[in-house]
Enzyme design. Structure first.
Site, PDB file in Angstrom:
ATOM      1  CB  ALA A 280      -2.188   5.882  25.969  1.00  0.00           C
TER       2      ALA A 280
ATOM      3  N   GLY B 206      -7.204   7.119  23.889  1.00  0.00           N
ATOM      4  CA  GLY B 206      -6.312   7.859  22.732  1.00  0.00           C
ATOM      5  C   GLY B 206      -6.875   7.372  21.239  1.00  0.00           C
TER       6      GLY B 206
ATOM      7  CD  GLU C 245      -7.772  11.644  24.275  1.00  0.00           C
ATOM      8  OE1 GLU C 245      -6.694  10.834  24.141  1.00  0.00           O
ATOM      9  OE2 GLU C 245      -7.742  12.572  24.646  1.00  0.00           O
TER      10      GLU C 245
ATOM     11  CD  GLU D 158      -9.180   8.106  28.119  1.00  0.00           C
ATOM     12  OE1 GLU D 158     -10.354   7.924  28.223  1.00  0.00           O
ATOM     13  OE2 GLU D 158      -8.460   8.573  26.916  1.00  0.00           O
TER      14      GLU D 158
HETATM   15  N1  COA Z   1      -2.171  -0.692  26.308  1.00  0.00           N
HETATM   16  C1  COA Z   1      -1.086  -1.825  26.631  1.00  0.00           C
HETATM   17  N2  COA Z   1      -1.494  -3.025  26.802  1.00  0.00           N
HETATM   18  C2  COA Z   1      -3.026  -3.424  26.390  1.00  0.00           C
HETATM   19  C3  COA Z   1      -3.725  -2.240  26.348  1.00  0.00           C
HETATM   20  C4  COA Z   1      -3.318  -0.622  26.101  1.00  0.00           C
HETATM   21  N3  COA Z   1      -3.914   0.113  26.017  1.00  0.00           N
HETATM   22  N4  COA Z   1      -5.120  -2.694  25.962  1.00  0.00           N
HETATM   23  C5  COA Z   1      -4.852  -4.065  26.128  1.00  0.00           C
HETATM   24  N5  COA Z   1      -3.635  -4.321  26.299  1.00  0.00           N
HETATM   25  C6  COA Z   1      -3.093  -5.654  26.345  1.00  0.00           C
HETATM   26  C7  COA Z   1      -3.343  -6.417  27.498  1.00  0.00           C
HETATM   27  O1  COA Z   1      -2.640  -6.443  28.451  1.00  0.00           O
HETATM   28  C8  COA Z   1      -3.465  -7.966  27.124  1.00  0.00           C
HETATM   29  O2  COA Z   1      -2.010  -8.208  27.117  1.00  0.00           O
HETATM   30  P1  COA Z   1      -1.592  -9.728  27.524  1.00  0.00           P
HETATM   31  O3  COA Z   1      -2.284 -10.580  26.437  1.00  0.00           O
HETATM   32  O4  COA Z   1       0.069  -9.757  27.540  1.00  0.00           O
HETATM   33  O5  COA Z   1      -2.160  -9.860  28.719  1.00  0.00           O
HETATM   34  C9  COA Z   1      -3.559  -7.796  25.450  1.00  0.00           C
HETATM   35  O6  COA Z   1      -3.361  -6.319  25.187  1.00  0.00           O
HETATM   36  C10 COA Z   1      -4.825  -8.179  25.217  1.00  0.00           C
HETATM   37  O7  COA Z   1      -5.983  -7.373  26.048  1.00  0.00           O
HETATM   38  P2  COA Z   1      -7.189  -8.237  26.380  1.00  0.00           P
HETATM   39  O8  COA Z   1      -7.924  -6.882  27.511  1.00  0.00           O
HETATM   40  O9  COA Z   1      -6.846  -9.427  27.124  1.00  0.00           O
HETATM   41  O10 COA Z   1      -8.017  -8.378  25.223  1.00  0.00           O
HETATM   42  P3  COA Z   1      -9.725  -8.106  25.075  1.00  0.00           P
HETATM   43  O11 COA Z   1      -9.784  -8.483  23.688  1.00  0.00           O
HETATM   44  O12 COA Z   1     -10.489  -8.857  26.022  1.00  0.00           O
HETATM   45  O13 COA Z   1      -9.974  -6.841  24.997  1.00  0.00           O
HETATM   46  C11 COA Z   1      -9.704  -4.367  24.793  1.00  0.00           C
HETATM   47  C12 COA Z   1      -9.448  -5.966  24.202  1.00  0.00           C
HETATM   48  C13 COA Z   1      -9.086  -3.267  23.979  1.00  0.00           C
HETATM   49  C14 COA Z   1     -11.241  -3.965  25.009  1.00  0.00           C
HETATM   50  C15 COA Z   1      -9.128  -4.330  26.336  1.00  0.00           C
HETATM   51  O14 COA Z   1      -7.950  -4.549  26.487  1.00  0.00           O
HETATM   52  C16 COA Z   1      -9.118  -2.808  26.937  1.00  0.00           C
HETATM   53  O15 COA Z   1     -10.295  -2.335  27.325  1.00  0.00           O
HETATM   54  N6  COA Z   1      -7.937  -2.154  26.923  1.00  0.00           N
HETATM   55  C17 COA Z   1      -7.927  -0.871  27.760  1.00  0.00           C
HETATM   56  C18 COA Z   1      -8.345   0.108  26.859  1.00  0.00           C
HETATM   57  C19 COA Z   1      -8.197   1.619  27.515  1.00  0.00           C
HETATM   58  O16 COA Z   1      -8.414   1.617  28.679  1.00  0.00           O
HETATM   59  N7  COA Z   1      -7.660   2.319  26.714  1.00  0.00           N
HETATM   60  C20 COA Z   1      -7.559   3.897  27.256  1.00  0.00           C
HETATM   61  C21 COA Z   1      -6.303   3.757  27.809  1.00  0.00           C
HETATM   62  S1  COA Z   1      -5.749   5.400  28.456  1.00  0.00           S
END
Ligand code: COA
Length: 660
Positions: free
Chosen positions: A72, A111, A114, A134
């Site tokens: 999400a 999500g 999901e 989550e």
């Molecule tokens: N929603 C909004 N923004 C998100 C996001 C999300 N789910 N996941 C990542 N971002 C943003 C980060 O804030 C970052 O923004 P910035 O460049 O402005 O700082 C950018 O995307 C890149 O994320 P980053 O974590 O720096 O990249 P990464 O390659 O190291 O890791 C992921 C990528 C996807 C593994 C990691 O971002 C992550 O774990 N995200 C969350 C996933 C999550 O918890 N999802 C469930 C949500 S309910």
């Protein structure tokens, strides 16, 4: 060339194209294809268009960029949900008249997973990772994750994934049944083949219509006990477990609505707000480093001086990240001890299963230990990690200034000494900065980057590159006694001793901290690491102490009595029975010191203890911000959470104070 279908107004983030009866739905929402409102609307439009087009027999859902959907949009969580809601979008996909196959690369998280589970088939690239993280954001899956997952994998696996939040590798996902195929070649072609195969098997089977996957029963009480212990007061993992348990006995539709209600309640909770704050604060940390206009030096070879716990840990971190390390110690015996320390640290990582033997062997092969500074001349950067003593460190930097090329970057791992003072030992102070690692340095994610008065752009750019290489989170700190973290710790440590003098007991303070969510209390930590180093520091500073300032002699008295911590068998606690027990001698010292200070001892509640500790942390944090030592309140929270055991689900002291 395929045929485009009018998929509505959201085609910029979701596109739809049909080739030979197979529709390609592609999400393109950089950076991580988060399921923001536009994406949800685009998916719903695409689904409706497909269902109205009799020429489409099957669908492949994929993503552009580095990853499948990473969840999400976290920025939307905690706010009023916007239509269309994800559960409705997933219901439409799952109920589609044609099979949808998810083609997964990169990460399918939250999500995103999901969404993949609502499809009728899943193919992944072998490098993909899939998970429901989550709980790390203080919530639970809210769009059927807890209901669909146990219909694809055994409940035990589902419990691990939902309550732990850790993603699984593609291969494990395939073994457990979460995905139907691993693609070793062309992911999209494999997904297309699977989609057509499913189309040939009649009406698509919704995941929700499947029965729970049979498997070993879950002992819910044991799981609950395990989570209670591990989560240190965070509620989301327990809520996740309860949701799975409840859902297992309910019809899918009822389970979905219970899950959603719980999700909405948690998304609005303080815990979730705190965890979101830390999520973004970690990514915003080291802000000023992002705009530094200089090229970092090459990090292929790095020098490390000092092979004690910190030096060996820093060397290990560098080796595991692919750098070659020249590790310098004083003499042949110390060199051998340092090499052994690195080898043992690597062996420990292999034993814990976080590093393969081959990777550890490869890392160790890049270690060149020695006792001659001249060997450092080919290292563009050197990190000093010798004993925390100004005169020793001054000597090191004076020697480095002689042997190192004029453009090499010099870093000190000091945890509180004056970086400007050390910079003065070099002809070009712009090349010196502090890199304060936390122990164990190959594990801890935090790196305090200490910017001296003269530190230049190349040094800062190198610190940023090093943090990236080591996958650490850099927080920039200015020069002061203890920088951000140790300065705050010194302040609350002092106040805890005042509380001891006023009547609190060490085990009461520790219990209050543990109840709040710290893994260990202050005095348990001190006993573990030993009381002698802080004692030596206090003695070194005694001459400069303002006599009018309040000072307690309690810790000094303990040290004088040989109570130096666990290694001495006694410290704040007694360890003669093998476990930490409150000790009468300590109580006696406390009573004597209270009397000398003219304090009448009184009882402290756990709440009062924590209020005092938090109050001091926040006050010191505000001073640090005022003086420009930290760049933001979020940085202070990141330091306290990543470096000092502050419970992540509370968001950090500054978040708690409302300063964001
Ligand atoms: N929603 C909004 N923004 C998100 C996001 C999300 N789910 N996941 C990542 N971002 C943003 C980060 O804030 C970052 O923004 P910035 O460049 O402005 O700082 C950018 O995307 C890149 O994320 P980053 O974590 O720096 O990249 P990464 O390659 O190291 O890791 C992921 C990528 C996807 C593994 C990691 O971002 C992550 O774990 N995200 C969350 C996933 C999550 O918890 N999802 C469930 C949500 S309910």
């Amino acid at each position: 060339m395929g045929r485009f279908i009018d998929g509505g107004n959201h085609m910029s983030v979701v596109s739809l194209e049909v080739h030979d009866q197979v529709a390609s739905v592609i999400i393109d929402n950089p950076p991580v294809n988060a399921l923001g409102r536009e994406v949800r609307a685009g998916l719903l439009d695409a689904c409706r268009s497909i269902d109205q087009d009799p020429s489409v027999k099957a669908v492949v859902l994929s993503c552009k960029g580095r990853s499948f959907v990473a969840g999400a949009d976290i920025r939307e969580l905690g706010k009023r949900p916007l239509e269309p809601y994800l559960p409705d979008v997933l219901a439409a996909i799952e109920g589609s008249r044609v099979p949808w196959v998810a083609a997964i690369h990169g990460t399918a998280l939250g999500g995103g997973l999901e969404l993949a589970m609502a499809c009728h088939g899943r193919v992944t690239a072998p490098s993909a990772k899939l998970g429901l993280p989550e709980v790390t954001l203080g919530i639970i899956p809210g769009s059927g994750g807890t209901v669909r997952l146990p219909r694809l994998v055994p409940m035990r696996t589902a419990v691990g994934m939902v309550t732990g939040g850790k993603p699984v590798e593609a291969e494990a996902a395939f073994d457990t049944g979460l995905v139907d195929a691993l693609s070793n070649g062309n992911l999209l072609a494999d997904a297309r083949a699977m989609a057509l195969e499913l189309a040939g098997q009649g009406d698509p089977v919704p995941t929700l219509s499947r029965r729970l996957v049979p498997g070993d029963p879950v002992d819910w009480t044991v799981e609950e006990g395990r989570l209670l212990k591990r989560s240190r007061g965070a509620t989301a993992p327990l809520e996740a477990l309860a949701t799975l348990r409840e859902g297992a006995d309910l019809p899918a539709a009822e389970a979905l609505s219970r899950e959603r209600a719980r999700f909405l309640r948690l998304a609005a909770s303080h815990e979730a707000a705190a965890l979101r704050h830390i999520f973004f604060a970690e990514r915003a940390a080291g802000q000023s480093l992002k705009s530094v206009d200089a090229k970092p030096v090459d990090l292929t070879h790095v020098g490390v001086i000092g092979g004690g716990t910190m030096g060996a840990g820093i060397a290990t971190a560098l080796l595991l990240s692919g750098s070659g390390v020249r590790l310098i110690e004083r003499n042949a015996t110390a060199v051998e001890a340092a090499r052994r320390r690195v080898a043992e640290t690597l062996a420990g990582s292999v034993k814990r299963g976080v590093v393969t033997q081959a990777k550890a062997d490869d890392a160790l092969a890049r270690l060149i230990p020695g006792d001659d500074y001249a060997a450092l001349a080919d290292c563009p950067v050197v990190i000093e990690a010798v004993f925390e003593d100004m005169s020793v460190k001054r000597e090191v930097f004076a020697a480095l200034d002689d042997v190192m090329p004029a453009d090499a970057i010099l870093a000190t791992n000091t945890s509180y000494l004056d970086v400007n003072d050390l910079a003065a030992m070099t002809r070009d102070p712009s090349r010196l900065l502090g890199l304060h690692f936390f122990s164990p340095a190959h594990v801890m994610k935090l790196l305090e980057v200490v910017r001296g008065g003269a530190t230049g752009a190349r040094a800062l750019a190198t610190a940023a590159a090093l943090a990236r290489l080591l996958r650490k989170i850099p927080v920039v700190a200015g020069v002061c006694d203890g920088f951000i973290g140790n300065r705050i710790m010194a302040a609350y440590r002092r106040d805890c001793e005042f509380m001891l003098e006023e009547g609190a007991l060490p085990h009461e303070i520790d219990a209050a901290m543990r109840d709040f969510g710290f893994a260990m209390g202050l005095y348990e930590v001190q006993d573990m690491s030993g009381l002698d180093i802080a004692w030596a520091q206090r003695r070194a500073r005694a001459a400069h102490r303002d006599p009018s300032e309040r000072y307690t002699h309690i810790a000094d008295r303990l040290c004088e009595a040989g109570r130096l911590g666990r290694k001495a068998g006694k410290g704040w606690y007694d360890y003669s029975t093998g476990v930490a027990e409150p000790d009468a001698e300590v109580l006696h010292i406390l009573e004597e010191e209270s009397e000398k200070a003219g304090r009448i001892r009184r009882r402290f509640s756990a709440e009062e203890v924590m209020q005092r500790i938090l109050g001091v942390m926040q006050e010191e944090g505000r001073a640090i911000l005022r003086e420009g030592i930290a760049e933001s309140a979020g940085d202070i929270d990141v330091v306290m959470v990543l470096g000092y055991g502050f419970p992540r689900h509370k968001g950090g002291p500054m978040f708690m104070a409302g300063a964001r």
